[in-house]
Design a protein around this motif. Structure first.
Motif, PDB file in Angstrom:
ATOM      1  N   ASP A  28      38.335  27.100  20.642  1.00  0.00           N
ATOM      2  CA  ASP A  28      37.803  26.106  19.705  1.00  0.00           C
ATOM      3  C   ASP A  28      37.400  26.767  18.390  1.00  0.00           C
ATOM      4  O   ASP A  28      37.417  26.141  17.340  1.00  0.00           O
ATOM      5  CB  ASP A  28      36.573  25.398  20.287  1.00  0.00           C
ATOM      6  CG  ASP A  28      36.924  24.484  21.448  1.00  0.00           C
ATOM      7  OD1 ASP A  28      38.104  24.101  21.581  1.00  0.00           O
ATOM      8  OD2 ASP A  28      36.004  24.156  22.213  1.00  0.00           O
ATOM      9  N   LEU A  29      37.009  28.050  18.457  1.00  0.00           N
ATOM     10  CA  LEU A  29      36.527  28.766  17.272  1.00  0.00           C
ATOM     11  C   LEU A  29      37.581  29.657  16.631  1.00  0.00           C
ATOM     12  O   LEU A  29      37.583  29.841  15.415  1.00  0.00           O
ATOM     13  CB  LEU A  29      35.315  29.628  17.641  1.00  0.00           C
ATOM     14  CG  LEU A  29      34.129  28.894  18.261  1.00  0.00           C
ATOM     15  CD1 LEU A  29      33.073  29.886  18.705  1.00  0.00           C
ATOM     16  CD2 LEU A  29      33.567  27.891  17.276  1.00  0.00           C
ATOM     17  N   LEU A  30      38.438  30.238  17.447  1.00  0.00           N
ATOM     18  CA  LEU A  30      39.426  31.206  16.959  1.00  0.00           C
ATOM     19  C   LEU A  30      40.831  30.756  17.322  1.00  0.00           C
ATOM     20  O   LEU A  30      41.072  30.214  18.402  1.00  0.00           O
ATOM     21  CB  LEU A  30      39.189  32.580  17.581  1.00  0.00           C
ATOM     22  CG  LEU A  30      37.841  33.240  17.336  1.00  0.00           C
ATOM     23  CD1 LEU A  30      37.727  34.517  18.155  1.00  0.00           C
ATOM     24  CD2 LEU A  30      37.634  33.523  15.867  1.00  0.00           C
ATOM     25  N   GLU A  31      41.764  31.036  16.437  1.00  0.00           N
ATOM     26  CA  GLU A  31      43.180  30.789  16.712  1.00  0.00           C
ATOM     27  C   GLU A  31      43.887  32.130  16.852  1.00  0.00           C
ATOM     28  O   GLU A  31      43.787  32.989  15.976  1.00  0.00           O
ATOM     29  CB  GLU A  31      43.831  29.993  15.583  1.00  0.00           C
ATOM     30  CG  GLU A  31      45.305  29.750  15.821  1.00  0.00           C
ATOM     31  CD  GLU A  31      45.983  29.004  14.686  1.00  0.00           C
ATOM     32  OE1 GLU A  31      47.221  28.998  14.662  1.00  0.00           O
ATOM     33  OE2 GLU A  31      45.280  28.449  13.822  1.00  0.00           O
ATOM     34  N   LEU A  32      44.618  32.299  17.940  1.00  0.00           N
ATOM     35  CA  LEU A  32      45.399  33.510  18.173  1.00  0.00           C
ATOM     36  C   LEU A  32      46.658  33.456  17.327  1.00  0.00           C
ATOM     37  O   LEU A  32      47.430  32.504  17.409  1.00  0.00           O
ATOM     38  CB  LEU A  32      45.766  33.623  19.653  1.00  0.00           C
ATOM     39  CG  LEU A  32      46.618  34.817  20.039  1.00  0.00           C
ATOM     40  CD1 LEU A  32      45.846  36.123  19.866  1.00  0.00           C
ATOM     41  CD2 LEU A  32      47.103  34.667  21.480  1.00  0.00           C
ATOM     42  N   GLU A  33      46.871  34.487  16.496  1.00  0.00           N
ATOM     43  CA  GLU A  33      48.069  34.549  15.661  1.00  0.00           C
ATOM     44  C   GLU A  33      49.072  35.573  16.163  1.00  0.00           C
ATOM     45  O   GLU A  33      50.262  35.439  15.931  1.00  0.00           O
ATOM     46  CB  GLU A  33      47.688  34.850  14.211  1.00  0.00           C
ATOM     47  CG  GLU A  33      46.894  33.737  13.561  1.00  0.00           C
ATOM     48  CD  GLU A  33      46.673  33.959  12.066  1.00  0.00           C
ATOM     49  OE1 GLU A  33      47.023  35.047  11.549  1.00  0.00           O
ATOM     50  OE2 GLU A  33      46.164  33.040  11.421  1.00  0.00           O
ATOM     51  N   ASP A  34      48.574  36.623  16.823  1.00  0.00           N
ATOM     52  CA  ASP A  34      49.466  37.682  17.293  1.00  0.00           C
ATOM     53  C   ASP A  34      48.719  38.486  18.352  1.00  0.00           C
ATOM     54  O   ASP A  34      47.486  38.488  18.393  1.00  0.00           O
ATOM     55  CB  ASP A  34      49.873  38.587  16.122  1.00  0.00           C
ATOM     56  CG  ASP A  34      51.054  39.503  16.436  1.00  0.00           C
ATOM     57  OD1 ASP A  34      51.652  39.366  17.524  1.00  0.00           O
ATOM     58  OD2 ASP A  34      51.376  40.360  15.588  1.00  0.00           O
ATOM     59  N   SER A  35      49.461  39.182  19.199  1.00  0.00           N
ATOM     60  CA  SER A  35      48.853  40.118  20.147  1.00  0.00           C
ATOM     61  C   SER A  35      49.803  41.295  20.332  1.00  0.00           C
ATOM     62  O   SER A  35      51.023  41.150  20.213  1.00  0.00           O
ATOM     63  CB  SER A  35      48.561  39.443  21.487  1.00  0.00           C
ATOM     64  OG  SER A  35      49.740  39.070  22.136  1.00  0.00           O
ATOM     65  N   ARG A  36      49.198  42.445  20.594  1.00  0.00           N
ATOM     66  CA  ARG A  36      49.968  43.673  20.810  1.00  0.00           C
ATOM     67  C   ARG A  36      49.312  44.467  21.926  1.00  0.00           C
ATOM     68  O   ARG A  36      48.095  44.553  21.996  1.00  0.00           O
ATOM     69  CB  ARG A  36      50.003  44.526  19.538  1.00  0.00           C
ATOM     70  CG  ARG A  36      50.664  43.837  18.373  1.00  0.00           C
ATOM     71  CD  ARG A  36      50.600  44.670  17.122  1.00  0.00           C
ATOM     72  NE  ARG A  36      51.125  43.905  15.998  1.00  0.00           N
ATOM     73  CZ  ARG A  36      50.907  44.214  14.737  1.00  0.00           C
ATOM     74  NH1 ARG A  36      50.165  45.260  14.426  1.00  0.00           N
ATOM     75  NH2 ARG A  36      51.425  43.484  13.780  1.00  0.00           N
ATOM     76  N   ARG A  49      38.687  29.457  12.705  1.00  0.00           N
ATOM     77  CA  ARG A  49      39.182  28.133  12.307  1.00  0.00           C
ATOM     78  C   ARG A  49      38.400  27.523  11.144  1.00  0.00           C
ATOM     79  O   ARG A  49      38.988  26.852  10.300  1.00  0.00           O
ATOM     80  CB  ARG A  49      39.171  27.189  13.507  1.00  0.00           C
ATOM     81  CG  ARG A  49      40.186  27.580  14.578  1.00  0.00           C
ATOM     82  CD  ARG A  49      40.172  26.583  15.733  1.00  0.00           C
ATOM     83  NE  ARG A  49      41.029  27.008  16.824  1.00  0.00           N
ATOM     84  CZ  ARG A  49      42.339  26.830  16.887  1.00  0.00           C
ATOM     85  NH1 ARG A  49      42.975  26.237  15.911  1.00  0.00           N
ATOM     86  NH2 ARG A  49      43.022  27.246  17.935  1.00  0.00           N
ATOM     87  N   THR A  50      37.090  27.737  11.087  1.00  0.00           N
ATOM     88  CA  THR A  50      36.273  27.092  10.050  1.00  0.00           C
ATOM     89  C   THR A  50      36.387  27.760   8.684  1.00  0.00           C
ATOM     90  O   THR A  50      36.186  27.115   7.667  1.00  0.00           O
ATOM     91  CB  THR A  50      34.790  27.065  10.460  1.00  0.00           C
ATOM     92  OG1 THR A  50      34.354  28.407  10.711  1.00  0.00           O
ATOM     93  CG2 THR A  50      34.591  26.197  11.694  1.00  0.00           C
ATOM     94  N   SER A  51      36.713  29.052   8.650  1.00  0.00           N
ATOM     95  CA  SER A  51      36.738  29.763   7.369  1.00  0.00           C
ATOM     96  C   SER A  51      38.105  30.343   7.013  1.00  0.00           C
ATOM     97  O   SER A  51      38.283  30.852   5.905  1.00  0.00           O
ATOM     98  CB  SER A  51      35.724  30.908   7.397  1.00  0.00           C
ATOM     99  OG  SER A  51      36.121  31.897   8.345  1.00  0.00           O
ATOM    100  N   ASN A  52      39.038  30.330   7.960  1.00  0.00           N
ATOM    101  CA  ASN A  52      40.350  30.959   7.792  1.00  0.00           C
ATOM    102  C   ASN A  52      40.279  32.479   7.658  1.00  0.00           C
ATOM    103  O   ASN A  52      41.260  33.106   7.269  1.00  0.00           O
ATOM    104  CB  ASN A  52      41.132  30.352   6.624  1.00  0.00           C
ATOM    105  CG  ASN A  52      41.602  28.958   6.940  1.00  0.00           C
ATOM    106  OD1 ASN A  52      41.959  28.655   8.075  1.00  0.00           O
ATOM    107  ND2 ASN A  52      41.584  28.088   5.948  1.00  0.00           N
ATOM    108  N   PHE A  53      39.136  33.079   7.963  1.00  0.00           N
ATOM    109  CA  PHE A  53      39.000  34.533   7.953  1.00  0.00           C
ATOM    110  C   PHE A  53      39.815  35.099   9.106  1.00  0.00           C
ATOM    111  O   PHE A  53      39.691  34.669  10.249  1.00  0.00           O
ATOM    112  CB  PHE A  53      37.527  34.926   8.102  1.00  0.00           C
ATOM    113  CG  PHE A  53      37.289  36.399   8.054  1.00  0.00           C
ATOM    114  CD1 PHE A  53      37.280  37.062   6.836  1.00  0.00           C
ATOM    115  CD2 PHE A  53      37.063  37.122   9.220  1.00  0.00           C
ATOM    116  CE1 PHE A  53      37.050  38.435   6.780  1.00  0.00           C
ATOM    117  CE2 PHE A  53      36.839  38.484   9.174  1.00  0.00           C
ATOM    118  CZ  PHE A  53      36.834  39.140   7.952  1.00  0.00           C
TER     119      PHE A  53
END
Length: 112
Positions: A28-36, A49-53
């Protein structure tokens, strides 16, 4: 009680008796963009999600056996080198800074 939170888990399996890593986060707070996944690390690139940081979260496990210390340092350095985004490193590095870091007090200075 707060609403249902969606947790996401990213993991890498252990090699023998050690090395397994896991990262969990509130989707709900973070979006996963990549993993390694590396031999000694598990990294995720997330966006708040709220700040796009955006930043990398890196979970580290350094083997207690220092036979592969140079490989470990090379992998961690490779994660950080040239990365323009912030990086948060955490975990068990199993590194020795001084004799006082060990219970025997008789360690090899080359490992410090």
């Amino acid at each position: 009680m707060e609403g249902n939170k969606e947790f996401q888990w990213i993991w890498s399996p252990s090699r023998g008796h050690s090395g397994g890593l896991v990262i969990g986060f509130n989707n709900d707070l973070l979006e996963l963009e990549d993993s390694r996944s590396g031999l000694y690390s598990l990294s995720i690139l997330v966006r708040i999600r709220t700040s796009n940081f955006r930043f990398w979260l890196v979970n580290i496990y350094g083997l207690a056996n220092h036979e592969f210390l140079e490989d470990f340092i090379r992998e961690i350095s490779g994660i950080c080198e040239g990365e323009p985004l912030p990086i948060l490193l955490g975990g068990d590095f199993n590194l020795i800074r001084s004799d006082s870091d060990r219970n025997t007090g008789h360690e090899d200075p080359k490992l410090m």
